[in-house]
Motif scaffolding. Structure first.
Motif, PDB file in Angstrom:
ATOM      1  N   PRO A  97     -52.576 -20.487  32.437  1.00 30.04           N
ATOM      2  CA  PRO A  97     -51.702 -20.412  33.607  1.00 30.04           C
ATOM      3  C   PRO A  97     -50.339 -21.046  33.352  1.00 30.04           C
ATOM      4  N   HIS A  98     -49.340 -20.525  34.063  1.00 28.27           N
ATOM      5  CA  HIS A  98     -47.976 -21.014  33.946  1.00 28.27           C
ATOM      6  C   HIS A  98     -47.512 -21.478  35.328  1.00 28.27           C
ATOM      7  N   PRO A  99     -46.846 -22.620  35.421  1.00 25.89           N
ATOM      8  CA  PRO A  99     -46.511 -23.173  36.746  1.00 25.89           C
ATOM      9  C   PRO A  99     -45.547 -22.333  37.553  1.00 25.89           C
ATOM     10  N   ARG A 100     -44.780 -21.455  36.935  1.00 27.23           N
ATOM     11  CA  ARG A 100     -43.883 -20.586  37.691  1.00 27.23           C
ATOM     12  C   ARG A 100     -44.466 -19.192  37.866  1.00 27.23           C
ATOM     13  N   TYR A 101     -44.869 -18.561  36.771  1.00 27.71           N
ATOM     14  CA  TYR A 101     -45.196 -17.134  36.826  1.00 27.71           C
ATOM     15  C   TYR A 101     -46.584 -16.853  37.391  1.00 27.71           C
ATOM     16  N   THR A 102     -47.550 -17.726  37.136  1.00 27.28           N
ATOM     17  CA  THR A 102     -48.882 -17.480  37.691  1.00 27.28           C
ATOM     18  C   THR A 102     -48.862 -17.465  39.218  1.00 27.28           C
ATOM     19  N   PRO A 103     -48.244 -18.446  39.884  1.00 25.93           N
ATOM     20  CA  PRO A 103     -48.188 -18.357  41.351  1.00 25.93           C
ATOM     21  C   PRO A 103     -47.444 -17.125  41.854  1.00 25.93           C
ATOM     22  N   GLU A 104     -46.398 -16.700  41.149  1.00 25.67           N
ATOM     23  CA  GLU A 104     -45.659 -15.519  41.585  1.00 25.67           C
ATOM     24  C   GLU A 104     -46.520 -14.264  41.472  1.00 25.67           C
ATOM     25  N   ILE A 105     -47.275 -14.144  40.387  1.00 30.49           N
ATOM     26  CA  ILE A 105     -48.169 -12.994  40.231  1.00 30.49           C
ATOM     27  C   ILE A 105     -49.274 -13.037  41.275  1.00 30.49           C
ATOM     28  N   LEU A 106     -49.795 -14.219  41.550  1.00 34.18           N
ATOM     29  CA  LEU A 106     -50.829 -14.343  42.576  1.00 34.18           C
ATOM     30  C   LEU A 106     -50.304 -13.885  43.936  1.00 34.18           C
ATOM     31  N   ARG A 107     -49.060 -14.200  44.248  1.00 33.45           N
ATOM     32  CA  ARG A 107     -48.491 -13.778  45.527  1.00 33.45           C
ATOM     33  C   ARG A 107     -48.388 -12.256  45.621  1.00 33.45           C
ATOM     34  N   VAL A 108     -47.981 -11.618  44.529  1.00 34.81           N
ATOM     35  CA  VAL A 108     -47.880 -10.160  44.539  1.00 34.81           C
ATOM     36  C   VAL A 108     -49.262  -9.536  44.718  1.00 34.81           C
ATOM     37  N   VAL A 249     -43.445 -10.024  36.611  1.00 41.65           N
ATOM     38  CA  VAL A 249     -43.630 -10.201  38.053  1.00 41.65           C
ATOM     39  C   VAL A 249     -42.939  -9.087  38.826  1.00 41.65           C
ATOM     40  N   ASP A 250     -41.687  -8.812  38.494  1.00 39.90           N
ATOM     41  CA  ASP A 250     -40.932  -7.793  39.225  1.00 39.90           C
ATOM     42  C   ASP A 250     -41.514  -6.392  39.011  1.00 39.90           C
ATOM     43  N   ALA A 251     -41.983  -6.116  37.792  1.00 35.40           N
ATOM     44  CA  ALA A 251     -42.590  -4.809  37.530  1.00 35.40           C
ATOM     45  C   ALA A 251     -43.888  -4.645  38.304  1.00 35.40           C
ATOM     46  N   LEU A 252     -44.707  -5.687  38.326  1.00 32.62           N
ATOM     47  CA  LEU A 252     -45.956  -5.634  39.089  1.00 32.62           C
ATOM     48  C   LEU A 252     -45.669  -5.365  40.555  1.00 32.62           C
ATOM     49  N   ASP A 253     -44.661  -6.027  41.084  1.00 31.50           N
ATOM     50  CA  ASP A 253     -44.291  -5.845  42.482  1.00 31.50           C
ATOM     51  C   ASP A 253     -43.810  -4.421  42.752  1.00 31.50           C
ATOM     52  N   ARG A 254     -43.343  -3.758  41.718  1.00 36.11           N
ATOM     53  CA  ARG A 254     -42.845  -2.393  41.873  1.00 36.11           C
ATOM     54  C   ARG A 254     -43.968  -1.370  41.735  1.00 36.11           C
ATOM     55  N   TYR A 255     -44.777  -1.468  40.649  1.00 38.74           N
ATOM     56  CA  TYR A 255     -45.737  -0.392  40.403  1.00 38.74           C
ATOM     57  C   TYR A 255     -47.041  -0.548  41.168  1.00 38.74           C
ATOM     58  N   LEU A 256     -47.421  -1.765  41.535  1.00 44.60           N
ATOM     59  CA  LEU A 256     -48.709  -1.955  42.193  1.00 44.60           C
ATOM     60  C   LEU A 256     -48.806  -1.208  43.521  1.00 44.60           C
TER      61      LEU A 256
END
Length: 271
Positions: A97-108, A249-256
Motif C-alpha cells: 500500500p501507498h499512503p497517497r495512491y491506495t486511498p485514492e484508488i479505494l475511493r474510486v 488513479v485518473d484512468a481508473l476513474d475514467r474507464y471503470l
C-alpha cells in the motif's frame, strides 16, 4: 472459482510461515534496483525499514519486463483468466500500500461499488498497516506480492520462502487471516517457487491484461490498454504503489464507469 490452471496453487491443509533458512541474509546493505529484476548473484533481503524512509516512493518499474522479446512464456500453472459464467472482470493492484495512491484508488472503487484484489509488498504493509486494514474493510482481497519485490526465480528456495512467508505472516497479524493468493514480482514463477507458494497455502495469480501503467503512458494510454482487451474473466494488472500512480488513479476513474455501464462486474479474486 479458479479453473484448473490453479491446481499447483491449491490451498494446503494448513499454513506454516517459516523463518529464513541458514545462509539466507535477512538484512543486507542497500535494496535491489526495482527498475529491473535483481542479478542472480546479488540477492538482498532488507529488514523492516523506518516508515520515514523514502524507498516506498522509488519506482518499481518494469513489472512486466519479463514479458518482452526473449522472455519465458507464462507458467501454465498460473491463472491469467478466471472461469466465470458471468460478465465479471478482476482488477488487481500491485506494489502498495501507498499512503497517497491506495486511498485514492479505494475511493474510486467505493464510488463505483467495485471490488478488487491488492497484491501488497510486505515492507510497505509493515509501514502502513492501517492501509492494509482499509483495503480489507472495503471488501477487497489482499494478496501476497513478496516482502521486497525480488525476482523469485533468481532466489534459492530458502529466500523465496522468507519473501512469501514473512509477508503472509504480517498480513495474518494485521488482518487476522493469512492471504490465499500470491503474485510473483515480474510475473516470474518457476516450479520451486510455485511449490513453496502452495505449501504456504496460496494460489498463484498472473494477469491477462497489462494496463502498462508502470510505463506512465498517460491516462489515455492506460484507459485504451484496458478497454481494448477487456473480456469476461480477464485479470487486469495495475499498480497502487512503486512509483508515481496519479495516472493510474485518473484512468481508473475514467474507464471503470464505462466498464460497469457495459455490464461488467469488477469482483475480487476468490480461490
Amino acid at each position: 472459482m479458479l479453473q484448473a490452471a490453479l491446481a499447483v496453487g491449491a490451498l494446503s491443509a494448513g499454513r506454516f510461515f517459516f523463518p529464513p533458512q541458514d545462509g539466507t541474509p535477512e538484512a543486507a546493505a542497500g535494496r535491489p534496483d526495482r527498475h529491473r529484476p535483481p542479478p542472480h548473484d546479488t540477492p538482498r533481503y532488507p529488514g523492516p525499514a523506518h516508515p520515514s524512509e523514502a524507498y516506498r516512493l522509488r519506482p518499481m518499474a518494469g513489472e512486466t519486463s519479463l514479458s518482452g522479446p526473449g522472455a519465458s512464456p507464462p507458467h501454465p500453472d498460473v491463472a491469467h483468466t478466471l472461469g466465470t459464467g458471468r460478465r465479471e472482470i478482476f482488477l488487481t493492484f500491485d506494489d502498495g500500500p501507498h499512503p497517497r495512491y491506495t486511498p485514492e484508488i479505494l475511493r474510486v472503487l467505493r464510488r463505483n461499488g467495485a471490488r478488487a484484489t491488492f497484491f501488497v509488498i510486505g515492507e510497505n504493509a509493515d509501514a502502513f498497516p492501517e492501509l492494509l486494514q482499509d483495503i480489507a474493510d472495503d471488501g477487497h482481497a489482499v494478496g501476497n506480492h513478496t516482502w521486497t519485490h525480488p525476482q523469485l526465480t533468481k532466489l534459492p528456495p530458502g529466500a523465496v520462502r522468507s519473501e512469501l512467508g514473512r509477508t503472509s505472516s504480517l498480513i495474518d497479524d494485521v488482518l487476522g487471516t493469512a492471504p490465499n493468493l500470491a503474485r510473483a514480482p515480474y510475473g516470474a514463477w518457476d516450479d520451486p517457487s510455485l511449490s513453496i507458494c502452495n505449501e504456504l497455502g496460496m494460489s498463484p495469480v498472473g494477469w491477462a491484461i497489462d494496463s502498462r501503467d508502470w510505463t506512465e503512458p498517460g491516462v489515455d494510454g492506460i484507459t485504451d490498454a484496458v478497454m481494448a482487451e477487456i473480456r469476461p474473466g480477464a485479470i487486469v494488472l495495475s499498480h497502487d504503489g512503486g512509483g508515481e500512480r496519479s495516472q493510474t488513479v485518473d484512468a481508473l476513474d475514467r474507464y471503470l464507469p464505462h466498464l460497469m455501464a457495459d455490464g461488467y462486474r469488477p469482483a475480487r479474486i476468490e480461490p
